[in-house]
Motif scaffolding. Structure first.
Motif, PDB file in Angstrom:
ATOM      1  N   THR A   1      -6.615  41.340   3.162  1.00  0.00           N
ATOM      2  CA  THR A   1      -5.277  41.645   2.675  1.00  0.00           C
ATOM      3  C   THR A   1      -4.767  40.504   1.804  1.00  0.00           C
ATOM      4  OG1 THR A   1      -4.435  40.811   4.777  1.00  0.00           O
ATOM      5  CG2 THR A   1      -4.570  43.201   4.521  1.00  0.00           C
ATOM      6  N   GLY A   2      -5.152  39.286   2.139  1.00  0.00           N
ATOM      7  CA  GLY A   2      -4.802  38.122   1.333  1.00  0.00           C
ATOM      8  C   GLY A   2      -5.486  38.155  -0.026  1.00  0.00           C
ATOM      9  N   PHE A   3      -6.705  38.695  -0.085  1.00  0.00           N
ATOM     10  CA  PHE A   3      -7.394  38.847  -1.365  1.00  0.00           C
ATOM     11  C   PHE A   3      -6.647  39.848  -2.243  1.00  0.00           C
ATOM     12  CE2 PHE A   3     -10.775  40.878  -3.977  1.00  0.00           C
ATOM     13  CZ  PHE A   3     -11.080  39.775  -4.764  1.00  0.00           C
ATOM     14  N   GLY A   4      -6.196  40.940  -1.657  1.00  0.00           N
ATOM     15  CA  GLY A   4      -5.395  41.896  -2.411  1.00  0.00           C
ATOM     16  C   GLY A   4      -4.103  41.270  -2.912  1.00  0.00           C
ATOM     17  N   HIS A   5      -3.474  40.477  -2.067  1.00  0.00           N
ATOM     18  CA  HIS A   5      -2.253  39.763  -2.463  1.00  0.00           C
ATOM     19  C   HIS A   5      -2.537  38.804  -3.613  1.00  0.00           C
ATOM     20  CE1 HIS A   5       1.448  37.462  -2.174  1.00  0.00           C
ATOM     21  NE2 HIS A   5       0.749  36.367  -1.914  1.00  0.00           N
ATOM     22  N   LEU A   6      -3.655  38.093  -3.539  1.00  0.00           N
ATOM     23  CA  LEU A   6      -4.045  37.167  -4.595  1.00  0.00           C
ATOM     24  C   LEU A   6      -4.243  37.905  -5.917  1.00  0.00           C
ATOM     25  CD1 LEU A   6      -4.976  34.260  -5.379  1.00  0.00           C
ATOM     26  CD2 LEU A   6      -7.277  35.016  -4.767  1.00  0.00           C
ATOM     27  N   LEU A   7      -4.919  39.045  -5.875  1.00  0.00           N
ATOM     28  CA  LEU A   7      -5.119  39.836  -7.089  1.00  0.00           C
ATOM     29  C   LEU A   7      -3.788  40.285  -7.674  1.00  0.00           C
ATOM     30  CD1 LEU A   7      -8.133  42.092  -6.067  1.00  0.00           C
ATOM     31  CD2 LEU A   7      -8.170  40.164  -7.637  1.00  0.00           C
ATOM     32  N   ALA A   8      -2.911  40.797  -6.826  1.00  0.00           N
ATOM     33  CA  ALA A   8      -1.620  41.289  -7.304  1.00  0.00           C
ATOM     34  C   ALA A   8      -0.775  40.174  -7.900  1.00  0.00           C
ATOM     35  CB  ALA A   8      -0.862  41.970  -6.162  1.00  0.00           C
TER      36      ALA A   8
ATOM     37  N   LEU B   1      -1.929  33.831  15.123  1.00  0.00           N
ATOM     38  CA  LEU B   1      -1.303  35.098  15.511  1.00  0.00           C
ATOM     39  C   LEU B   1      -1.369  36.134  14.391  1.00  0.00           C
ATOM     40  CD1 LEU B   1       1.819  33.797  17.458  1.00  0.00           C
ATOM     41  CD2 LEU B   1      -0.254  34.839  18.394  1.00  0.00           C
ATOM     42  N   VAL B   2      -1.059  35.725  13.168  1.00  0.00           N
ATOM     43  CA  VAL B   2      -1.083  36.673  12.044  1.00  0.00           C
ATOM     44  C   VAL B   2      -2.510  37.121  11.752  1.00  0.00           C
ATOM     45  CG1 VAL B   2      -0.639  36.916   9.571  1.00  0.00           C
ATOM     46  CG2 VAL B   2       1.055  35.833  11.029  1.00  0.00           C
ATOM     47  N   GLY B   3      -3.444  36.173  11.681  1.00  0.00           N
ATOM     48  CA  GLY B   3      -4.838  36.534  11.446  1.00  0.00           C
ATOM     49  C   GLY B   3      -5.405  37.384  12.565  1.00  0.00           C
ATOM     50  N   GLY B   4      -5.058  37.048  13.794  1.00  0.00           N
ATOM     51  CA  GLY B   4      -5.508  37.834  14.936  1.00  0.00           C
ATOM     52  C   GLY B   4      -4.958  39.242  14.927  1.00  0.00           C
TER      53      GLY B   4
ATOM     54  N   PHE C   1       5.557  45.419  -3.311  1.00  0.00           N
ATOM     55  CA  PHE C   1       6.897  45.626  -2.757  1.00  0.00           C
ATOM     56  C   PHE C   1       7.538  44.328  -2.259  1.00  0.00           C
ATOM     57  CE2 PHE C   1       5.163  49.972  -2.271  1.00  0.00           C
ATOM     58  CZ  PHE C   1       6.118  50.628  -3.025  1.00  0.00           C
ATOM     59  N   GLY C   2       6.846  43.208  -2.446  1.00  0.00           N
ATOM     60  CA  GLY C   2       7.398  41.916  -2.054  1.00  0.00           C
ATOM     61  C   GLY C   2       7.368  41.653  -0.567  1.00  0.00           C
ATOM     62  N   LEU C   3       6.526  42.364   0.177  1.00  0.00           N
ATOM     63  CA  LEU C   3       6.481  42.213   1.622  1.00  0.00           C
ATOM     64  C   LEU C   3       5.399  41.246   2.102  1.00  0.00           C
ATOM     65  CD1 LEU C   3       6.925  45.973   2.579  1.00  0.00           C
ATOM     66  CD2 LEU C   3       8.662  44.180   2.556  1.00  0.00           C
ATOM     67  N   TYR C   4       4.383  41.004   1.281  1.00  0.00           N
ATOM     68  CA  TYR C   4       3.275  40.167   1.759  1.00  0.00           C
ATOM     69  C   TYR C   4       3.549  38.684   1.582  1.00  0.00           C
ATOM     70  CZ  TYR C   4      -1.419  39.505   3.476  1.00  0.00           C
ATOM     71  OH  TYR C   4      -2.493  39.160   4.266  1.00  0.00           O
ATOM     72  N   LYS C   5       4.299  38.297   0.580  1.00  0.00           N
ATOM     73  CA  LYS C   5       4.617  36.882   0.345  1.00  0.00           C
ATOM     74  C   LYS C   5       5.308  36.243   1.554  1.00  0.00           C
ATOM     75  CE  LYS C   5       5.180  33.153  -2.194  1.00  0.00           C
ATOM     76  NZ  LYS C   5       4.276  32.086  -1.882  1.00  0.00           N
ATOM     77  N   PRO C   6       6.306  36.894   2.173  1.00  0.00           N
ATOM     78  CA  PRO C   6       6.899  36.296   3.383  1.00  0.00           C
ATOM     79  C   PRO C   6       5.889  36.158   4.532  1.00  0.00           C
ATOM     80  CG  PRO C   6       8.335  37.998   2.514  1.00  0.00           C
ATOM     81  CD  PRO C   6       7.059  38.069   1.736  1.00  0.00           C
ATOM     82  N   LEU C   7       4.946  37.096   4.618  1.00  0.00           N
ATOM     83  CA  LEU C   7       3.923  37.004   5.655  1.00  0.00           C
ATOM     84  C   LEU C   7       3.004  35.807   5.402  1.00  0.00           C
ATOM     85  CD1 LEU C   7       2.811  38.401   8.209  1.00  0.00           C
ATOM     86  CD2 LEU C   7       1.293  39.684   6.700  1.00  0.00           C
ATOM     87  N   VAL C   8       2.656  35.570   4.136  1.00  0.00           N
ATOM     88  CA  VAL C   8       1.839  34.400   3.788  1.00  0.00           C
ATOM     89  C   VAL C   8       2.616  33.115   4.058  1.00  0.00           C
ATOM     90  CG1 VAL C   8       0.745  33.171   1.875  1.00  0.00           C
ATOM     91  CG2 VAL C   8       0.424  35.624   2.109  1.00  0.00           C
TER      92      VAL C   8
ATOM     93  N   SER D   1      -3.517  34.645   4.327  1.00  0.00           N
ATOM     94  CA  SER D   1      -4.118  34.533   3.001  1.00  0.00           C
ATOM     95  C   SER D   1      -5.637  34.620   3.005  1.00  0.00           C
ATOM     96  CB  SER D   1      -3.676  33.235   2.325  1.00  0.00           C
ATOM     97  OG  SER D   1      -4.129  32.120   3.043  1.00  0.00           O
ATOM     98  N   VAL D   2      -6.285  34.362   4.125  1.00  0.00           N
ATOM     99  CA  VAL D   2      -7.746  34.387   4.176  1.00  0.00           C
ATOM    100  C   VAL D   2      -8.314  35.796   4.361  1.00  0.00           C
ATOM    101  CG1 VAL D   2      -9.753  33.588   5.494  1.00  0.00           C
ATOM    102  CG2 VAL D   2      -7.945  31.982   4.885  1.00  0.00           C
ATOM    103  N   PRO D   3      -7.748  36.674   5.180  1.00  0.00           N
ATOM    104  CA  PRO D   3      -8.324  38.013   5.329  1.00  0.00           C
ATOM    105  C   PRO D   3      -8.263  38.813   4.026  1.00  0.00           C
ATOM    106  CG  PRO D   3      -6.822  37.554   7.120  1.00  0.00           C
ATOM    107  CD  PRO D   3      -6.648  36.457   6.114  1.00  0.00           C
TER     108      PRO D   3
END
Length: 117
Positions: free
Chosen positions: A64-71, A8-11, A45-52, A60-62
């Protein structure tokens, strides 16, 4: 259930990208860059970690996940090394994925013959 959440999240992330392609004049390259930047900003802003945590690989694969990994890599490296971590954290955190992409590209180049159009 985690597979369903990842789907669902990836879609949803893919559907947003498709909507941007279909209904805006943004090029695919600009959309890809926007996804990476969005991952960095949402992580800041601490919003992506709860989504992961909720979506797992779907988040984490799309890109946006790469940006999260960098940050996250930069954040961790700055905590450990100070200001120098700004320059080393992103590459350190993403080096495994970058190496896998390079090796997959090398394998594809070795197996398949290029053709001219």
């Amino acid at each position: 259930m985690s597979i369903l959440y990842a789907f669902l999240v990836g879609g949803l992330l893919c559907a947003i990208g498709q909507i941007l392609i279909d209904y805006t004049k943004l090029t695919p390259a600009r959309i890809l860059v926007a996804y990476v930047v969005a991952g960095v900003v949402l992580s800041a802003f601490g919003l992506y970690k709860p989504l992961v945590d909720f979506g797992g690989a779907g988040a984490s694969v799309p890109l946006t996940g790469f940006g999260h990994l960098l940050a996250e890599g930069i954040r961790k490296s700055v905590d450990e090394k100070g200001f120098l971590g700004v320059f080393t954290g992103g590459l350190t955190a993403s080096s495994g994925g970058i190496e896998a992409a390079l090796l997959a590209g090398l394998a594809a180049a070795a197996i398949f013959k290029p053709k001219e159009k």
